[in-house]
Design an enzyme around this catalytic site. Structure first.
Site, PDB file in Angstrom:
ATOM      1  N   ASP A  64     102.468  40.287  11.073  1.00  0.00           N
ATOM      2  CA  ASP A  64     101.309  39.996  10.226  1.00  0.00           C
ATOM      3  C   ASP A  64     100.863  38.581  10.554  1.00  0.00           C
ATOM      4  O   ASP A  64     101.459  37.610  10.079  1.00  0.00           O
ATOM      5  CB  ASP A  64     101.675  40.073   8.737  1.00  0.00           C
ATOM      6  CG  ASP A  64     102.021  41.480   8.286  1.00  0.00           C
ATOM      7  OD1 ASP A  64     101.151  42.341   8.356  1.00  0.00           O
ATOM      8  OD2 ASP A  64     103.170  41.700   7.857  1.00  0.00           O
ATOM      9  N   ARG A  72     102.910  34.320  10.332  1.00  0.00           N
ATOM     10  CA  ARG A  72     104.355  34.260  10.595  1.00  0.00           C
ATOM     11  C   ARG A  72     104.687  33.267  11.712  1.00  0.00           C
ATOM     12  O   ARG A  72     105.751  32.665  11.703  1.00  0.00           O
ATOM     13  CB  ARG A  72     104.897  35.641  10.967  1.00  0.00           C
ATOM     14  CG  ARG A  72     104.431  36.790  10.092  1.00  0.00           C
ATOM     15  CD  ARG A  72     104.693  36.581   8.622  1.00  0.00           C
ATOM     16  NE  ARG A  72     104.353  37.789   7.871  1.00  0.00           N
ATOM     17  CZ  ARG A  72     104.158  37.828   6.567  1.00  0.00           C
ATOM     18  NH1 ARG A  72     104.269  36.721   5.848  1.00  0.00           N
ATOM     19  NH2 ARG A  72     103.861  38.958   5.950  1.00  0.00           N
ATOM     20  N   ARG A 140      92.577  36.738   1.744  1.00  0.00           N
ATOM     21  CA  ARG A 140      92.797  37.610   2.904  1.00  0.00           C
ATOM     22  C   ARG A 140      91.626  38.579   3.061  1.00  0.00           C
ATOM     23  O   ARG A 140      91.393  39.088   4.156  1.00  0.00           O
ATOM     24  CB  ARG A 140      94.097  38.402   2.740  1.00  0.00           C
ATOM     25  CG  ARG A 140      95.331  37.531   2.629  1.00  0.00           C
ATOM     26  CD  ARG A 140      96.529  38.345   2.178  1.00  0.00           C
ATOM     27  NE  ARG A 140      96.910  39.340   3.176  1.00  0.00           N
ATOM     28  CZ  ARG A 140      97.775  40.324   2.938  1.00  0.00           C
ATOM     29  NH1 ARG A 140      98.320  40.465   1.715  1.00  0.00           N
ATOM     30  NH2 ARG A 140      98.071  41.175   3.884  1.00  0.00           N
ATOM     31  N   LYS A 170      93.851  47.691   7.527  1.00  0.00           N
ATOM     32  CA  LYS A 170      94.648  47.785   6.304  1.00  0.00           C
ATOM     33  C   LYS A 170      93.839  47.236   5.125  1.00  0.00           C
ATOM     34  O   LYS A 170      92.866  46.518   5.323  1.00  0.00           O
ATOM     35  CB  LYS A 170      95.973  47.015   6.453  1.00  0.00           C
ATOM     36  CG  LYS A 170      95.802  45.501   6.627  1.00  0.00           C
ATOM     37  CD  LYS A 170      97.139  44.829   6.838  1.00  0.00           C
ATOM     38  CE  LYS A 170      96.989  43.304   6.885  1.00  0.00           C
ATOM     39  NZ  LYS A 170      98.247  42.608   7.180  1.00  0.00           N
ATOM     40  N   HIS A 171      94.180  47.627   3.905  1.00  0.00           N
ATOM     41  CA  HIS A 171      95.169  48.595   3.472  1.00  0.00           C
ATOM     42  C   HIS A 171      94.401  49.836   3.043  1.00  0.00           C
ATOM     43  O   HIS A 171      93.806  49.854   1.975  1.00  0.00           O
ATOM     44  CB  HIS A 171      96.003  48.061   2.316  1.00  0.00           C
ATOM     45  CG  HIS A 171      96.653  46.743   2.624  1.00  0.00           C
ATOM     46  ND1 HIS A 171      96.003  45.524   2.493  1.00  0.00           N
ATOM     47  CD2 HIS A 171      97.909  46.448   3.055  1.00  0.00           C
ATOM     48  CE1 HIS A 171      96.826  44.543   2.815  1.00  0.00           C
ATOM     49  NE2 HIS A 171      97.991  45.066   3.157  1.00  0.00           N
ATOM     50  N   HIS A 183     103.718  44.025  -4.062  1.00  0.00           N
ATOM     51  CA  HIS A 183     105.065  43.592  -3.687  1.00  0.00           C
ATOM     52  C   HIS A 183     106.000  43.627  -4.894  1.00  0.00           C
ATOM     53  O   HIS A 183     107.216  43.741  -4.740  1.00  0.00           O
ATOM     54  CB  HIS A 183     105.042  42.166  -3.134  1.00  0.00           C
ATOM     55  CG  HIS A 183     104.315  42.033  -1.841  1.00  0.00           C
ATOM     56  ND1 HIS A 183     102.956  41.820  -1.773  1.00  0.00           N
ATOM     57  CD2 HIS A 183     104.752  42.092  -0.563  1.00  0.00           C
ATOM     58  CE1 HIS A 183     102.588  41.737  -0.502  1.00  0.00           C
ATOM     59  NE2 HIS A 183     103.656  41.898   0.244  1.00  0.00           N
ATOM     60  N   ASP A 253     102.531  50.963   4.249  1.00  0.00           N
ATOM     61  CA  ASP A 253     102.848  49.563   3.997  1.00  0.00           C
ATOM     62  C   ASP A 253     104.370  49.490   3.831  1.00  0.00           C
ATOM     63  O   ASP A 253     105.069  50.513   3.780  1.00  0.00           O
ATOM     64  CB  ASP A 253     102.103  49.070   2.754  1.00  0.00           C
ATOM     65  CG  ASP A 253     101.931  47.551   2.715  1.00  0.00           C
ATOM     66  OD1 ASP A 253     102.589  46.851   3.513  1.00  0.00           O
ATOM     67  OD2 ASP A 253     101.151  47.067   1.888  1.00  0.00           O
TER      68      ASP A 253
END
Length: 339
Positions: A64, A72, A140, A170-171, A183, A253
C-alpha cells in the site's frame, strides 16, 4: 499448485518457518508493510527470497503506497508523497495540472517500487469522499466528485502501469460513506442502491477494465443487510461483477481487520464462497496464515484466468524515463516539499 491467497510476513527477512510455509502452501503473492521495509537492498533481497520460495519469478508482491498517511516505503530511502486528496484539490484549480500530477504520482511511486521488486501497488483509492467519511479513508479519497475521482484515479493507474507496477482499484464498491473504521469494527451504510449507483459506483465503473480490485468490509443495507460486502455473494456477483462490470482479479481487503468476525478458516471460506478470487491476509501471524492456507483452494477456473490475465498486464518501464525531471515537474505543479 498456487493457492488463492496473498500472505504477509513478520519482519524484514523471511524466517525458516516462513520459507517452509511459502514452499508448501504457495500463496499467489506477498504483501509488505512498514515492518518489512528497511533499505532498498534489504527489500530487494526479501522480494527475491519470496519468489525463490514459491518458485515463480513473476509472483506478485504487493504494497500500500498511496502517499500521505498510507506509505510503507518512507524517507530517508524513499520520497514522501502527498495524500491523494492533494491531486483532487489541484484539479479543482487546474484540471490539466491535476491530471498530470496524478499521473506523475503513479509513475514516480511505481519507479520506487519497481526498483526493489514490488510489482503491485494497492492504489488508486476510488472511494468518493463525503462529509461523514471516516478518517481511516479521509484524505486518501481523491475528491467528493465521483467524476474527478474517476479521472484522477485513471491517471494514477496509468502512471503506475507505465512504471511497471499493476494498480489495484479499491475499495470496491465504495468505502466513502463509512462512518467507522473497518480496521476496528464493521461499518454499515444505509444509502439506497440508487444513491450508491449514482455516486459511489461511478469511479469503479469507469475503471472496471483495471485487472485488480480490492473489496470493502462494509454492510450495504440496501443490497445485503446481513453480510459484509467482502463475504456477500449478492454484492460481489450482482454489484461488482454485474452492475459495475468488473471482471478482474478480485481480492478481499485484509481479513485480519476487526470488521470481520469468526475464525480465520470461517472468514476465508466465506470470502471464497461469495466469489472473491484471492483472500488477503496481511499481519504475518503464522497461526493465522496456516488457518487461511488450510481453507483456500488452489487457483483454478475463472479465478485462475483472472489472476493470469492480471499478471499478463505488466509493462516494461521506459528506460528513457527521466526521474529527476519528473520530480521537478511534480514539485513545480504541486509546490510539495516532501519530495
Amino acid at each position: 499448485m498456487t493457492k488463492a491467497f496473498v500472505s504477509g510476513c513478520a519482519g524484514p527477512t523471511l524466517t525458516s518457518s516462513e520459507i517452509d510455509f511459502f514452499q508448501q502452501e504457495d500463496p499467489w503473492g506477498l504483501i509488505l508493510f512498514a515492518r518489512n521495509i528497511e533499505t532498498p537492498e534489504q527489500v530487494r533481497i526479501l522480494t527475491s527470497a519470496f519468489r525463490e520460495a514459491v518458485g515463480r519469478s513473476d509472483a506478485p508482491i504487493l504494497v500500500d503506497q498511496e502517499g500521505g498517511r498510507v506509505q510503507r516505503l518512507k524517507p530517508p530511502h524513499w520520497p514522501k508523497y502527498p495524500a491523494p486528496k492533494a491531486y483532487g484539490d489541484l484539479y479543482d484549480r487546474d484540471d490539466a495540472a491535476g491530471q498530470r500530477v496524478a499521473w506523475l504520482a503513479g509513475r514516480l511511486i511505481a519507479d520506487d517500487l519497481y526498483q526493489v521488486g514490488i510489482t503491485v501497488d494497492c492504489l488508486p483509492c476510488l472511494d468518493v469522499r463525503f462529509p461523514e467519511t471516516v478518517d481511516a479513508i479521509g484524505d486518501r479519497a481523491i475528491s467528493q466528485d465521483p467524476e474527478v475521482v474517476a479521472i484522477l484515479g485513471k491517471a494514477m493507474a496509468e502512471g503506475a502501469l507505465a512504471g511497471g507496477v499493476l494498480p489495484v482499484i479499491k475499495h470496491i464498491p465504495g468505502h466513502g460513506r463509512a462512518r467507522v473504521d473497518s480496521h476496528l469494527e464493521l461499518p454499515r451504510v444505509n444509502a439506497a442502491i440508487s444513491s450508491l449507483e449514482s455516486v459511489d459506483f461511478r469511479p469503479f465503473k469507469a475503471l472496471s477494465h483495471v485487472s485488480l480490485g480490492m473489496t470493502a468490509h462494509i454492510v450495504y443495507e440496501g443490497i445485503d443487510p446481513n453480510t459484509a460486502g467482502t463475504q456477500s455473494a449478492k454484492v460481489i456477483q450482482e454489484i461488482i461483477r454485474g452492475e459495475i462490470g468488473f471482471d478482474g482479479c478480485l481480492m478481499s481487503d485484509d481479513i485480519s481487520m476487526k470488521a470481520l468476525g469468526g475464525s480465520f478458516e470461517d472468514r476465508s471460506g466465506k470470502i471464497i464462497e461469495a466469489g472473491c478470487d484471492i483472500v488477503l491476509h496481511c499481519n504475518g501471524d503464522m497461526d493465522e496464515m496456516i488457518a487461511v492456507a488450510k481453507v483456500v483452494p488452489e487457483l483454478s477456473g475463472e479465478a485462475r484466468r483472472r489472476c493470469e490475465t492480471a499478471l499478463s498486464g505488466f509493462q516494461v518501464p521506459d528506460p528513457e524515463f527521466d526521474r529527476l525531471a519528473a520530480f521537478d515537474e511534480f514539485h513545480s505543479l504541486t509546490g510539495w516539499q516532501g519530495v
